[in-house]
Write an enzyme that holds these catalytic residues in place. Structure first.
Site, short mmCIF file in Angstrom:
data_model
loop_
_atom_site.label_atom_id
_atom_site.label_comp_id
_atom_site.label_asym_id
_atom_site.label_seq_id
_atom_site.Cartn_x
_atom_site.Cartn_y
_atom_site.Cartn_z
N SER A 7 0.80 -1.22 0.00
CA SER A 7 0.00 0.00 0.00
C SER A 7 0.84 1.28 0.00
CB SER A 7 -0.96 0.03 1.20
OG SER A 7 -0.24 0.19 2.40
N LYS A 39 0.83 4.18 6.76
CA LYS A 39 0.20 5.12 5.81
C LYS A 39 0.83 6.50 6.00
CE LYS A 39 -2.85 1.88 4.87
NZ LYS A 39 -2.64 1.03 3.74
#
Length: 191
Positions: free
Chosen positions: A47, A95
């Site tokens: 990700s 993230k």
């Protein structure tokens, strides 16, 4: 004469063992202090491509937000409500902080807008931010007080604050800030 040599050897061995135990104790104390502040972490998912690759070895500063607040662009590791299939516990995600408390987030034609301005990000993988759940296309989402909107750099596959499963995160969920990639050695980088 032999007794004296034997006594000297015994004293020398005892001194060596005592010195070794002191060195080990000092090493354990220093390691504990270091691990109180930093923690090595291995990236498992895709990700954060291209910024972070699977199996990158990074250093996380665990006390980054004890006296400071997350800033836009910080790469953070946080505890989500997702279940880790291997351990059965909650899943840690990595993230990038994109939205700060009170920011107005929009996604229009796969372009991220923050407070009405197109947000330029040269690090995202495909150059687009597809909408998922929050905000829906054309809608405006206001990041709640005390919360942060965090997205992966590989937006096409990232499960992040755009999804209802993750949503916005709080400082209490953040385990640390990625500060350094140590491996692979040809990609050592400070964040």
């Amino acid at each position: 004469m032999e007794n004296k040599e034997k006594q000297v050897k015994e004293e020398s061995a005892g001194s060596f063992i005592k010195s070794l135990l002191i060195d080990i104790l000092i090493a354990v104390i220093l390691a504990g202090i270091v691990l109180f502040f930093i923690r090595p972490t291995i990236v498992k998912q895709t990700s954060m491509l291209e910024t972070l690759q699977p199996n990158d070895y990074i250093i996380m500063y665990q006390r980054a937000y004890k006296h400071a607040t997350p800033q836009r662009g910080d790469i953070v590791i946080f505890e989500s409500d997702l279940i880790n299939e291997e351990t059965g516990g909650t899943k840690l995600l990595i993230k990038r902080i994109i939205g700060l408390p009170g920011d107005k987030i929009q996604i229009i034609d796969d372009q991220l807008y923050i407070n009405g301005e197109a947000y330029v990000e040269d690090y995202i993988r495909d150059g687009i931010t597809p909408p998922v759940d929050t905000p829906l296309p054309g809608e405006t989402f206001v990041v709640p007080d005390g919360e942060y909107y965090a997205l992966g750099d590989n937006r096409v596959v990232s499960v992040d604050s755009r999804t209802d499963e993750v949503g916005c995160i709080t400082v209490d969920q953040i385990r640390g800030k990625a500060v350094l990639r140590l491996f692979p050695f040809n990609k050592i980088q400070r964040f």
